[in-house]
Scaffold this motif. Structure first.
Motif, PDB file in Angstrom:
ATOM      1  N   ASP A 148      -9.970  -3.497  -0.926  1.00 13.72           N
ATOM      2  CA  ASP A 148      -8.559  -3.124  -0.888  1.00 13.72           C
ATOM      3  C   ASP A 148      -8.368  -1.610  -0.877  1.00 13.72           C
ATOM      4  O   ASP A 148      -7.235  -1.126  -0.882  1.00 13.72           O
ATOM      5  CB  ASP A 148      -7.806  -3.746  -2.071  1.00 13.72           C
ATOM      6  CG  ASP A 148      -8.380  -3.319  -3.428  1.00 13.72           C
ATOM      7  OD1 ASP A 148      -9.265  -2.432  -3.464  1.00 13.72           O
ATOM      8  OD2 ASP A 148      -7.941  -3.873  -4.457  1.00 13.72           O
ATOM      9  N   GLY A 149      -9.470  -0.847  -0.868  1.00 17.81           N
ATOM     10  CA  GLY A 149      -9.386   0.609  -0.787  1.00 17.81           C
ATOM     11  C   GLY A 149      -9.047   1.308  -2.080  1.00 17.81           C
ATOM     12  O   GLY A 149      -9.005   2.539  -2.129  1.00 17.81           O
ATOM     13  N   ARG A 150      -8.816   0.554  -3.165  1.00 16.43           N
ATOM     14  CA  ARG A 150      -8.462   1.168  -4.442  1.00 16.43           C
ATOM     15  C   ARG A 150      -9.718   1.595  -5.183  1.00 16.43           C
ATOM     16  O   ARG A 150     -10.596   0.785  -5.448  1.00 16.43           O
ATOM     17  CB  ARG A 150      -7.642   0.192  -5.294  1.00 16.43           C
ATOM     18  CG  ARG A 150      -6.307  -0.179  -4.687  1.00 16.43           C
ATOM     19  CD  ARG A 150      -5.575  -1.217  -5.519  1.00 16.43           C
ATOM     20  NE  ARG A 150      -5.216  -0.662  -6.822  1.00 16.43           N
ATOM     21  CZ  ARG A 150      -5.535  -1.221  -7.977  1.00 16.43           C
ATOM     22  NH1 ARG A 150      -6.261  -2.320  -8.005  1.00 16.43           N
ATOM     23  NH2 ARG A 150      -5.162  -0.682  -9.103  1.00 16.43           N
ATOM     24  N   MET A 186     -10.795  10.902  -1.659  1.00 12.58           N
ATOM     25  CA  MET A 186      -9.692   9.973  -1.882  1.00 12.58           C
ATOM     26  C   MET A 186      -8.358  10.558  -1.435  1.00 12.58           C
ATOM     27  O   MET A 186      -8.167  11.763  -1.405  1.00 12.58           O
ATOM     28  CB  MET A 186      -9.598   9.606  -3.370  1.00 12.58           C
ATOM     29  CG  MET A 186     -10.778   8.876  -3.932  1.00 12.58           C
ATOM     30  SD  MET A 186     -10.457   8.318  -5.637  1.00 12.58           S
ATOM     31  CE  MET A 186     -10.194   9.894  -6.483  1.00 12.58           C
ATOM     32  N   ARG A 187      -7.422   9.669  -1.125  1.00  8.45           N
ATOM     33  CA  ARG A 187      -6.023  10.039  -0.931  1.00  8.45           C
ATOM     34  C   ARG A 187      -5.218   9.377  -2.049  1.00  8.45           C
ATOM     35  O   ARG A 187      -5.705   8.463  -2.715  1.00  8.45           O
ATOM     36  CB  ARG A 187      -5.518   9.578   0.444  1.00  8.45           C
ATOM     37  CG  ARG A 187      -5.661   8.088   0.668  1.00  8.45           C
ATOM     38  CD  ARG A 187      -5.326   7.689   2.102  1.00  8.45           C
ATOM     39  NE  ARG A 187      -5.599   6.290   2.338  1.00  8.45           N
ATOM     40  CZ  ARG A 187      -4.768   5.293   2.086  1.00  8.45           C
ATOM     41  NH1 ARG A 187      -3.551   5.561   1.591  1.00  8.45           N
ATOM     42  NH2 ARG A 187      -5.090   4.039   2.334  1.00  8.45           N
ATOM     43  N   GLY A 188      -3.989   9.833  -2.242  1.00  5.03           N
ATOM     44  CA  GLY A 188      -3.166   9.252  -3.295  1.00  5.03           C
ATOM     45  C   GLY A 188      -3.796   9.386  -4.664  1.00  5.03           C
ATOM     46  O   GLY A 188      -3.749   8.455  -5.473  1.00  5.03           O
ATOM     47  N   GLY A 205      -7.311   6.533  -7.232  1.00  7.06           N
ATOM     48  CA  GLY A 205      -6.797   6.878  -5.908  1.00  7.06           C
ATOM     49  C   GLY A 205      -7.201   5.796  -4.919  1.00  7.06           C
ATOM     50  O   GLY A 205      -7.573   4.686  -5.304  1.00  7.06           O
ATOM     51  N   ARG A 206      -7.150   6.151  -3.629  1.00  6.76           N
ATOM     52  CA  ARG A 206      -7.530   5.214  -2.567  1.00  6.76           C
ATOM     53  C   ARG A 206      -8.527   5.887  -1.644  1.00  6.76           C
ATOM     54  O   ARG A 206      -8.546   7.118  -1.526  1.00  6.76           O
ATOM     55  CB  ARG A 206      -6.300   4.753  -1.775  1.00  6.76           C
ATOM     56  CG  ARG A 206      -5.225   4.106  -2.629  1.00  6.76           C
ATOM     57  CD  ARG A 206      -4.130   3.523  -1.767  1.00  6.76           C
ATOM     58  NE  ARG A 206      -4.571   2.333  -1.056  1.00  6.76           N
ATOM     59  CZ  ARG A 206      -4.541   1.097  -1.563  1.00  6.76           C
ATOM     60  NH1 ARG A 206      -4.073   0.897  -2.783  1.00  6.76           N
ATOM     61  NH2 ARG A 206      -4.947   0.064  -0.854  1.00  6.76           N
ATOM     62  N   THR A 207      -9.364   5.106  -0.999  1.00  9.68           N
ATOM     63  CA  THR A 207     -10.337   5.672  -0.066  1.00  9.68           C
ATOM     64  C   THR A 207      -9.621   6.453   1.029  1.00  9.68           C
ATOM     65  O   THR A 207      -8.530   6.088   1.459  1.00  9.68           O
ATOM     66  CB  THR A 207     -11.201   4.565   0.567  1.00  9.68           C
ATOM     67  OG1 THR A 207     -10.337   3.569   1.147  1.00  9.68           O
ATOM     68  CG2 THR A 207     -12.106   3.919  -0.461  1.00  9.68           C
ATOM     69  N   ARG A 220     -14.763   7.331   8.328  1.00 13.16           N
ATOM     70  CA  ARG A 220     -13.963   6.174   7.920  1.00 13.16           C
ATOM     71  C   ARG A 220     -13.332   6.476   6.568  1.00 13.16           C
ATOM     72  O   ARG A 220     -13.731   7.447   5.905  1.00 13.16           O
ATOM     73  CB  ARG A 220     -14.857   4.930   7.814  1.00 13.16           C
ATOM     74  CG  ARG A 220     -15.868   5.034   6.695  1.00 13.16           C
ATOM     75  CD  ARG A 220     -16.882   3.924   6.710  1.00 13.16           C
ATOM     76  NE  ARG A 220     -17.767   4.041   7.844  1.00 13.16           N
ATOM     77  CZ  ARG A 220     -18.810   4.883   7.901  1.00 13.16           C
ATOM     78  NH1 ARG A 220     -19.060   5.689   6.871  1.00 13.16           N
ATOM     79  NH2 ARG A 220     -19.562   4.949   8.957  1.00 13.16           N
ATOM     80  N   ALA A 221     -12.389   5.662   6.169  1.00 16.93           N
ATOM     81  CA  ALA A 221     -11.816   5.802   4.829  1.00 16.93           C
ATOM     82  C   ALA A 221     -12.860   5.349   3.815  1.00 16.93           C
ATOM     83  O   ALA A 221     -13.318   4.209   3.850  1.00 16.93           O
ATOM     84  CB  ALA A 221     -10.549   4.966   4.704  1.00 16.93           C
TER      85      ALA A 221
END
Length: 309
Positions: A148-150, A186-188, A205-207, A220-221
């Motif tokens: 989920d990228g978290r 990370m973003r966010g 954060g998120r990837t 990639r993220a």
């Protein structure tokens, strides 16, 4: 406010945007902050990170970087309005941790922080290691993507940010042993103040693919994950994290994760088993007593599905 973070321009050799400090009310008697040496644009290496502590003698500033002897004594003299005694003790432990002590913490010889992989328990994410063409060690860098990228805290501790900007930040969590885990790209990123206490499984954060400390953009993220002590990066070869042991092999040069007879190679999927020692049997699906079920990384998970290994 004592814990306010702002740029301190003109300190050290790094560019000003990568220096941040915490000031007590004027007139200052002590200062504390973070610094980072940016990575060249085409490099896949991680940034060099350091904390600094400074004390005003009345005539000049005495300054020490984490990993140096002066750092501990300067933190010991820090005024109460700069940081709490508990935070000071943890930072001194981080700064004084030797390479040998860090190795025993990560390889299971000594009771450590029971770190898990930095995403939700039960999910399987893809693992990427260093490019053999540009790195002497395949585990010189380690990145994860998918799910989920978290991105979650691998363990509890105190959180700090480096190179903080709109593009993101490097997040470091210093764990009770003095060992730290780092999260880059990370973003966010969480807006918690530096020095805030986080628990294992808290969202960081998120990837992403941004690189606020410099370096080549990620294809990639993902989140670049590493371990550190005050003196620098801690090698991941032999590290036991979340029930997996990370290994390097010379012929052919390769980094991989293993658990018993299972091996996950670069590009493969790695299941987060939660904060379990590598020597344990496959964890039960029954939650541990006292753990909060709503925490993403709080409880153990069942054995990974065959597709994840």
């Amino acid at each position: 406010e004592p814990t306010r973070t702002r740029s301190w321009r003109g300190f050290g050799t790094a560019s000003p945007e990568h220096l941040h400090e915490r000031n007590p009310p004027f007139p200052p008697r002590g200062r504390f902050g973070t610094s980072a040496i940016p990575v060249p644009e085409a490099s896949a290496a991680g940034p060099e990170l350091a904390f600094y502590a400074a004390h005003w003698t009345g005539r000049q500033w005495q300054v020490g970087l984490s990993g140096a002897t002066a750092f501990a004594s300067l933190l010991g003299a820090a005024p109460a309005d700069l940081m709490s005694p508990a935070e000071s003790r943890l930072l001194r432990r981080y700064g004084a941790l030797s390479a040998a002590q860090a190795a025993t913490l990560v390889n299971g010889t000594r009771a450590g922080d029971r770190l898990m992989l930095p995403w939700k328990t039960g999910q399987a994410w893809s693992m990427t290691t260093s490019d053999d063409a540009v790195a002497a060690r395949p585990l010189a860098s380690l990145a994860f993507s998918g799910g989920d990228g978290r991105v979650l805290a691998a363990g509890g501790g105190r959180l700090y940010r480096f190179c903080s900007s709109q593009a993101g930040a490097v997040v470091m969590v210093i764990h009770p042993s003095g060992l730290a885990s780092t999260y880059y790209g990370m973003r966010g990123v969480t807006e918690l103040r530096d020095g805030s206490v986080v628990e294992q499984g808290d969202a960081l954060g998120r990837t992403g693919s941004g690189r606020p400390c410099g370096g080549a953009a990620a294809p990639r993220a993902e989140v670049a994950f590493g371990l550190r002590r005050g003196g620098g990066a801690v090698p991941l070869d032999g590290a036991e994290i979340g029930g997996w042991t990370f290994r390097e092999r010379a012929k052919p040069l390769l980094g991989f994760a293993e658990r018993g007879v299972l091996q996950v190679l670069p590009g493969g999927l790695l299941a987060n088993l939660g904060p379990v020692p590598a020597a344990d049997d496959s964890p039960s699906s029954t939650p541990s007593p006292g753990k909060k079920p709503e925490k993403d990384g709080a409880g153990p998970a069942g054995a990974p599905a065959p597709a994840a290994t």
